[in-house]
Motif scaffolding. Sequence first.
Motif, PDB file in Angstrom:
ATOM      1  N   LEU A  87       0.864  -1.184   0.000  1.00 16.90           N
ATOM      2  CA  LEU A  87       0.000   0.000   0.000  1.00 16.90           C
ATOM      3  C   LEU A  87       0.892   1.222   0.000  1.00 16.90           C
ATOM      4  O   LEU A  87       1.850   1.290   0.777  1.00 16.90           O
ATOM      5  CB  LEU A  87      -0.867   0.033   1.257  1.00 16.90           C
ATOM      6  N   VAL A  88       0.591   2.177  -0.851  1.00 21.60           N
ATOM      7  CA  VAL A  88       1.365   3.418  -0.895  1.00 21.60           C
ATOM      8  C   VAL A  88       0.404   4.600  -0.826  1.00 21.60           C
ATOM      9  O   VAL A  88      -0.785   4.466  -1.106  1.00 21.60           O
ATOM     10  CB  VAL A  88       2.239   3.514  -2.166  1.00 21.60           C
ATOM     11  N   ASP A  89       0.942   5.754  -0.454  1.00 22.72           N
ATOM     12  CA  ASP A  89       0.099   6.947  -0.384  1.00 22.72           C
ATOM     13  C   ASP A  89      -0.267   7.474  -1.769  1.00 22.72           C
ATOM     14  O   ASP A  89      -1.353   8.003  -1.967  1.00 22.72           O
ATOM     15  CB  ASP A  89       0.794   8.037   0.427  1.00 22.72           C
ATOM     16  N   LYS A  90       0.667   7.340  -2.735  1.00 19.17           N
ATOM     17  CA  LYS A  90       0.390   7.839  -4.075  1.00 19.17           C
ATOM     18  C   LYS A  90       1.142   7.004  -5.092  1.00 19.17           C
ATOM     19  O   LYS A  90       2.304   6.683  -4.902  1.00 19.17           O
ATOM     20  CB  LYS A  90       0.812   9.295  -4.204  1.00 19.17           C
ATOM     21  N   ILE A  91       0.445   6.676  -6.168  1.00 19.09           N
ATOM     22  CA  ILE A  91       1.068   5.978  -7.286  1.00 19.09           C
ATOM     23  C   ILE A  91       1.423   7.022  -8.327  1.00 19.09           C
ATOM     24  O   ILE A  91       0.561   7.782  -8.776  1.00 19.09           O
ATOM     25  CB  ILE A  91       0.126   4.911  -7.874  1.00 19.09           C
ATOM     26  N   GLU A  92       2.679   7.067  -8.689  1.00 16.46           N
ATOM     27  CA  GLU A  92       3.144   8.038  -9.678  1.00 16.46           C
ATOM     28  C   GLU A  92       2.682   7.645 -11.078  1.00 16.46           C
ATOM     29  O   GLU A  92       2.481   6.479 -11.377  1.00 16.46           O
ATOM     30  CB  GLU A  92       4.671   8.138  -9.647  1.00 16.46           C
ATOM     31  N   GLY A  93       2.549   8.634 -11.933  1.00 12.35           N
ATOM     32  CA  GLY A  93       2.196   8.386 -13.320  1.00 12.35           C
ATOM     33  C   GLY A  93       0.714   8.166 -13.502  1.00 12.35           C
ATOM     34  O   GLY A  93      -0.098   8.435 -12.620  1.00 12.35           O
ATOM     35  N   ASN A  94       0.371   7.696 -14.689  1.00  9.95           N
ATOM     36  CA  ASN A  94      -1.022   7.429 -14.999  1.00  9.95           C
ATOM     37  C   ASN A  94      -1.111   6.327 -16.042  1.00  9.95           C
ATOM     38  O   ASN A  94      -0.120   5.951 -16.646  1.00  9.95           O
ATOM     39  CB  ASN A  94      -1.721   8.703 -15.482  1.00  9.95           C
ATOM     40  N   VAL A  95      -2.315   5.826 -16.218  1.00  9.90           N
ATOM     41  CA  VAL A  95      -2.586   4.818 -17.230  1.00  9.90           C
ATOM     42  C   VAL A  95      -3.488   5.472 -18.256  1.00  9.90           C
ATOM     43  O   VAL A  95      -4.647   5.776 -17.959  1.00  9.90           O
ATOM     44  CB  VAL A  95      -3.266   3.571 -16.615  1.00  9.90           C
ATOM     45  N   ASN A  96      -2.934   5.725 -19.427  1.00  6.40           N
ATOM     46  CA  ASN A  96      -3.706   6.376 -20.492  1.00  6.40           C
ATOM     47  C   ASN A  96      -4.345   7.676 -20.016  1.00  6.40           C
ATOM     48  O   ASN A  96      -5.494   7.955 -20.303  1.00  6.40           O
ATOM     49  CB  ASN A  96      -4.766   5.418 -21.043  1.00  6.40           C
ATOM     50  N   GLY A 130      -5.578   3.512  -9.387  1.00  4.62           N
ATOM     51  CA  GLY A 130      -5.838   3.170  -7.992  1.00  4.62           C
ATOM     52  C   GLY A 130      -4.975   1.999  -7.573  1.00  4.62           C
ATOM     53  O   GLY A 130      -4.760   1.752  -6.395  1.00  4.62           O
ATOM     54  N   ALA A 131      -4.473   1.286  -8.590  1.00  5.96           N
ATOM     55  CA  ALA A 131      -3.563   0.169  -8.364  1.00  5.96           C
ATOM     56  C   ALA A 131      -2.740  -0.003  -9.631  1.00  5.96           C
ATOM     57  O   ALA A 131      -3.149   0.422 -10.713  1.00  5.96           O
ATOM     58  CB  ALA A 131      -4.325  -1.106  -8.045  1.00  5.96           C
ATOM     59  N   ARG A 132      -1.597  -0.615  -9.472  1.00  4.62           N
ATOM     60  CA  ARG A 132      -0.722  -0.856 -10.624  1.00  4.62           C
ATOM     61  C   ARG A 132       0.048  -2.131 -10.368  1.00  4.62           C
ATOM     62  O   ARG A 132       0.445  -2.410  -9.244  1.00  4.62           O
ATOM     63  CB  ARG A 132       0.238   0.310 -10.815  1.00  4.62           C
ATOM     64  N   GLN A 156      -2.976   2.041  -4.116  1.00  8.12           N
ATOM     65  CA  GLN A 156      -3.009   3.373  -3.516  1.00  8.12           C
ATOM     66  C   GLN A 156      -3.935   3.330  -2.309  1.00  8.12           C
ATOM     67  O   GLN A 156      -5.105   2.950  -2.421  1.00  8.12           O
ATOM     68  CB  GLN A 156      -3.473   4.406  -4.537  1.00  8.12           C
ATOM     69  N   ARG A 157      -3.392   3.704  -1.170  1.00 12.01           N
ATOM     70  CA  ARG A 157      -4.104   3.604   0.105  1.00 12.01           C
ATOM     71  C   ARG A 157      -5.483   4.275   0.058  1.00 12.01           C
ATOM     72  O   ARG A 157      -6.473   3.713   0.507  1.00 12.01           O
ATOM     73  CB  ARG A 157      -3.254   4.210   1.222  1.00 12.01           C
ATOM     74  N   SER A 158      -5.562   5.465  -0.512  1.00  9.23           N
ATOM     75  CA  SER A 158      -6.849   6.173  -0.535  1.00  9.23           C
ATOM     76  C   SER A 158      -7.891   5.414  -1.349  1.00  9.23           C
ATOM     77  O   SER A 158      -9.062   5.403  -1.005  1.00  9.23           O
ATOM     78  CB  SER A 158      -6.672   7.588  -1.082  1.00  9.23           C
ATOM     79  N   GLN A 159      -7.473   4.774  -2.423  1.00 11.13           N
ATOM     80  CA  GLN A 159      -8.406   3.995  -3.231  1.00 11.13           C
ATOM     81  C   GLN A 159      -8.897   2.767  -2.473  1.00 11.13           C
ATOM     82  O   GLN A 159     -10.064   2.412  -2.531  1.00 11.13           O
ATOM     83  CB  GLN A 159      -7.761   3.571  -4.552  1.00 11.13           C
ATOM     84  N   VAL A 160      -7.983   2.100  -1.770  1.00 10.26           N
ATOM     85  CA  VAL A 160      -8.360   0.925  -0.985  1.00 10.26           C
ATOM     86  C   VAL A 160      -9.311   1.347   0.135  1.00 10.26           C
ATOM     87  O   VAL A 160     -10.312   0.686   0.394  1.00 10.26           O
ATOM     88  CB  VAL A 160      -7.119   0.203  -0.427  1.00 10.26           C
ATOM     89  N   ASP A 161      -9.003   2.475   0.789  1.00  8.82           N
ATOM     90  CA  ASP A 161      -9.870   2.971   1.853  1.00  8.82           C
ATOM     91  C   ASP A 161     -11.262   3.317   1.344  1.00  8.82           C
ATOM     92  O   ASP A 161     -12.244   3.205   2.067  1.00  8.82           O
ATOM     93  CB  ASP A 161      -9.247   4.200   2.527  1.00  8.82           C
ATOM     94  N   GLU A 162     -11.340   3.753   0.079  1.00 11.81           N
ATOM     95  CA  GLU A 162     -12.623   4.129  -0.505  1.00 11.81           C
ATOM     96  C   GLU A 162     -13.453   2.927  -0.935  1.00 11.81           C
ATOM     97  O   GLU A 162     -14.627   3.061  -1.262  1.00 11.81           O
ATOM     98  CB  GLU A 162     -12.409   5.062  -1.705  1.00 11.81           C
ATOM     99  N   CYS A 163     -12.850   1.744  -0.954  1.00  9.66           N
ATOM    100  CA  CYS A 163     -13.597   0.522  -1.294  1.00  9.66           C
ATOM    101  C   CYS A 163     -14.548   0.221  -0.151  1.00  9.66           C
ATOM    102  O   CYS A 163     -14.156  -0.333   0.867  1.00  9.66           O
ATOM    103  CB  CYS A 163     -12.650  -0.657  -1.506  1.00  9.66           C
ATOM    104  N   THR A 164     -15.776   0.606  -0.324  1.00 12.20           N
ATOM    105  CA  THR A 164     -16.757   0.365   0.726  1.00 12.20           C
ATOM    106  C   THR A 164     -17.255  -1.074   0.679  1.00 12.20           C
ATOM    107  O   THR A 164     -17.791  -1.575   1.653  1.00 12.20           O
ATOM    108  CB  THR A 164     -17.943   1.334   0.598  1.00 12.20           C
TER     109      THR A 164
END
Length: 134
Positions: free
Chosen positions: A23-32, A37-39, A54-62
């Motif tokens: 788990l990381v606070d931010k994933i650098e770069g982008n996909v297209n 949220g994950a790579r 990405q920690r925030s994305q995992v936390d947002e998984c309700t």
Amino acid sequence: MQPLLDFWMEALSLTDWQITWELVDKIEGNVNGIPPGARVISTGPYSRAHIIFQRSQVDECTLKEELEITIIHELCHCLISELRENLMSEIGDSTPIGNELMWQVEALCDRLAVCLWRIAHRSPLLPGYSPIIR
């Protein structure tokens, strides 16, 4: 998260792979052009992969389903990693065809992940569901 990863590694016949995650606070770069949220960083010929969430994305998984589908999606990348690597070495990832191929790979992994989840759970997804990874 590890139990889900272990289950899906076995279900997708990836038990011979060495797959780690963090788990990381931010994933650098982008996909297209879209922040991920994950790579997954995979090397198909060596059967190794590292999945970054990405920690925030995992936390947002309700819903547990959202996280599970994201895990399946990233593991699907492992299944096609050698094919992708071979095609991209021929085409080049900065060409229009390479960009389209990347979109198609993401769409394929999205669709496979949802279909596999539905088969495993024998139920349709909840109305309004949208995967983290697009």
